[in-house]
Write an enzyme that holds these catalytic residues in place. Sequence first.
Site, PDB file in Angstrom:
ATOM      1  CE1 TYR A  19     -16.664 -15.660 -13.837  1.00  0.00           C
ATOM      2  CE2 TYR A  19     -16.798 -13.699 -13.110  1.00  0.00           C
ATOM      3  CZ  TYR A  19     -17.021 -14.526 -14.101  1.00  0.00           C
ATOM      4  OH  TYR A  19     -17.043 -14.071 -14.688  1.00  0.00           O
TER       5      TYR A  19
ATOM      6  N   GLY B 232      -7.721 -16.026  -0.839  1.00  0.00           N
ATOM      7  CA  GLY B 232      -6.578 -15.567  -0.423  1.00  0.00           C
ATOM      8  C   GLY B 232      -6.344 -14.167  -0.860  1.00  0.00           C
TER       9      GLY B 232
ATOM     10  CE  LYS C 286      -4.261  -7.679   6.945  1.00  0.00           C
ATOM     11  NZ  LYS C 286      -4.853  -6.437   7.383  1.00  0.00           N
TER      12      LYS C 286
ATOM     13  CG  ASN D 262     -11.823  -6.119   1.994  1.00  0.00           C
ATOM     14  OD1 ASN D 262     -11.523  -5.689   0.684  1.00  0.00           O
ATOM     15  ND2 ASN D 262     -10.128  -5.095   2.592  1.00  0.00           N
TER      16      ASN D 262
ATOM     17  CB  VAL E  38      -0.866  -0.275   0.724  1.00  0.00           C
ATOM     18  CG1 VAL E  38      -1.772   1.423   1.514  1.00  0.00           C
ATOM     19  CG2 VAL E  38      -1.581  -1.690   1.120  1.00  0.00           C
TER      20      VAL E  38
ATOM     21  CB  CYS F 268      -7.694  -7.646   1.463  1.00  0.00           C
ATOM     22  SG  CYS F 268      -6.422  -6.091   0.998  1.00  0.00           S
TER      23      CYS F 268
ATOM     24  CB  THR G  45      -6.463  -2.607   6.742  1.00  0.00           C
ATOM     25  OG1 THR G  45      -6.797  -2.247   4.531  1.00  0.00           O
ATOM     26  CG2 THR G  45      -7.894  -2.744   6.234  1.00  0.00           C
TER      27      THR G  45
ATOM     28  CD  GLU H 194      -6.093  -1.274   0.723  1.00  0.00           C
ATOM     29  OE1 GLU H 194      -5.705  -0.617  -0.023  1.00  0.00           O
ATOM     30  OE2 GLU H 194      -5.568  -1.711   1.156  1.00  0.00           O
ATOM     31  CG  PHE H 195     -11.281   1.274  -1.083  1.00  0.00           C
ATOM     32  CD1 PHE H 195     -12.143   0.149  -0.379  1.00  0.00           C
ATOM     33  CD2 PHE H 195     -11.413   2.613  -0.896  1.00  0.00           C
ATOM     34  CE1 PHE H 195     -13.259   0.559   1.085  1.00  0.00           C
ATOM     35  CE2 PHE H 195     -11.925   2.966   0.629  1.00  0.00           C
ATOM     36  CZ  PHE H 195     -12.637   2.022   1.339  1.00  0.00           C
TER      37      PHE H 195
END
Length: 441
Positions: free
Chosen positions: A257, A263, A269, A214, A11, A266, A121, A154-155
């Site tokens: 999908y 995994g 966690k 998320n 990040v 982000c 985050t 942040e994204f």
Amino acid sequence: MKISVVGTGYVGLVTGTCFAEMGNNVWCVDVDEKKVNRLKDGMIPIYEPGLEPMVKNNCAMGHLHFTTDIQEALCNTEICFIAVGTPMGEDGSADLHYVTAVAADIGKGMTHHMYVVDKSTVPVGTAALVRETIQNELDKRKSDLTFDVISNPEFLKEGTAVSDCMKPDRVVIGTDNSDAAEVMRELYGAYVRNTENFILMDIPSAEMTKYTANAMLATKISFMNEISNICERVGADVNKVRMGIGSDSRIGYSFIYPGCGYGGSCFPKDVKALIRTSYQYDYEPQMLEAVEAVNDRQKKVIPEKIVKKFGTDLRGKRFAVWGLAFKPDTDDMRESAAITIINELTKLGAEVIAYDPKAIGEAKECYLKGNDKIDYVESKYEALKGADALILITEWKEFRQPDFGEIVKLLKQPVIFDGRNQYDRKRLAKTGIEYYQIGVG
């Protein structure tokens, strides 16, 4: 504007570089001297498309600087972004000791008013903790310097992070001060032309927004994987089901999908951290716990299919694995399904021949280090030689249209286990390949 970014991880490095790209003067700070020296030499520690030339260009232009001295950075800047890691603690909560360490350094080293921005985050309440930590250090100095703490989650998506940073679909700012809001509006004005995409809110809501986003996306993935397991048992095709529901504008096609689990740095966690936060506030988050449980189970679907085909004793069997990263266009293996799948197979005696365009180094040095039943090769077809089956885990572009004739020729027997449902079942049937997918009865 004059900006410091503490932390040159994923990040921090992307954010700082993209700020520099717009002409800002940016100081990136890290405690790792070797890493900083490599960055000064133009050596990028992560794989992210488009990042390396941008770093080199902005260093050459004098817009981007790297240092281990946070005091130097603070003296030369007015806005300080905290972009250090918040790894998962043993209890699932976010470990904030890196964040608080930076906050303490800011309190010790600031020489004028600072806008301190939480980019990492972090759970609700972190801004208050950062404010308290900085103020404690100022009090020790008997200083009357002032500062503002801002939340700016942040994204970024790995693989498209540079584009996400340069053309964000939204910028979320949490602040309790109108002056701080205007500073952030000025900073992001070069990136967000539509004012509707610049979203101001209170600090706790901003902190909650990242986790909620998320968790929502993780929920869609686990929901669809749950449906895929039901489809397989009732004789339905989850790919057709996905097409049927994705056309509903209320649902859409993103993140539905089926596959072998999410995994990365982000989703796993952040879901765990939100679960932990919920319990801290005396709430049992049953849906989030189900999302996590489904994901953990989904990573074992491919090994279960292999055991059903080859039996529980896999000694003497060799499996080619295509893809180690948790998703394409990154070398990140954090919480990758490949780790679970490969370890499950080697526990049963199998050998694995693995190929990934970018993540082999990460596998060898960290995530699969010590597993001596894995060989790594430099091409996808080399991995197939003498293998009993192919396992597709990561949907890199180079795997989308392989030479199926070559696959049949190189494998001992033409068997594919597809963890991402990349191929057309009817086409593979014509080649004689025995094809196993996720969620197809």
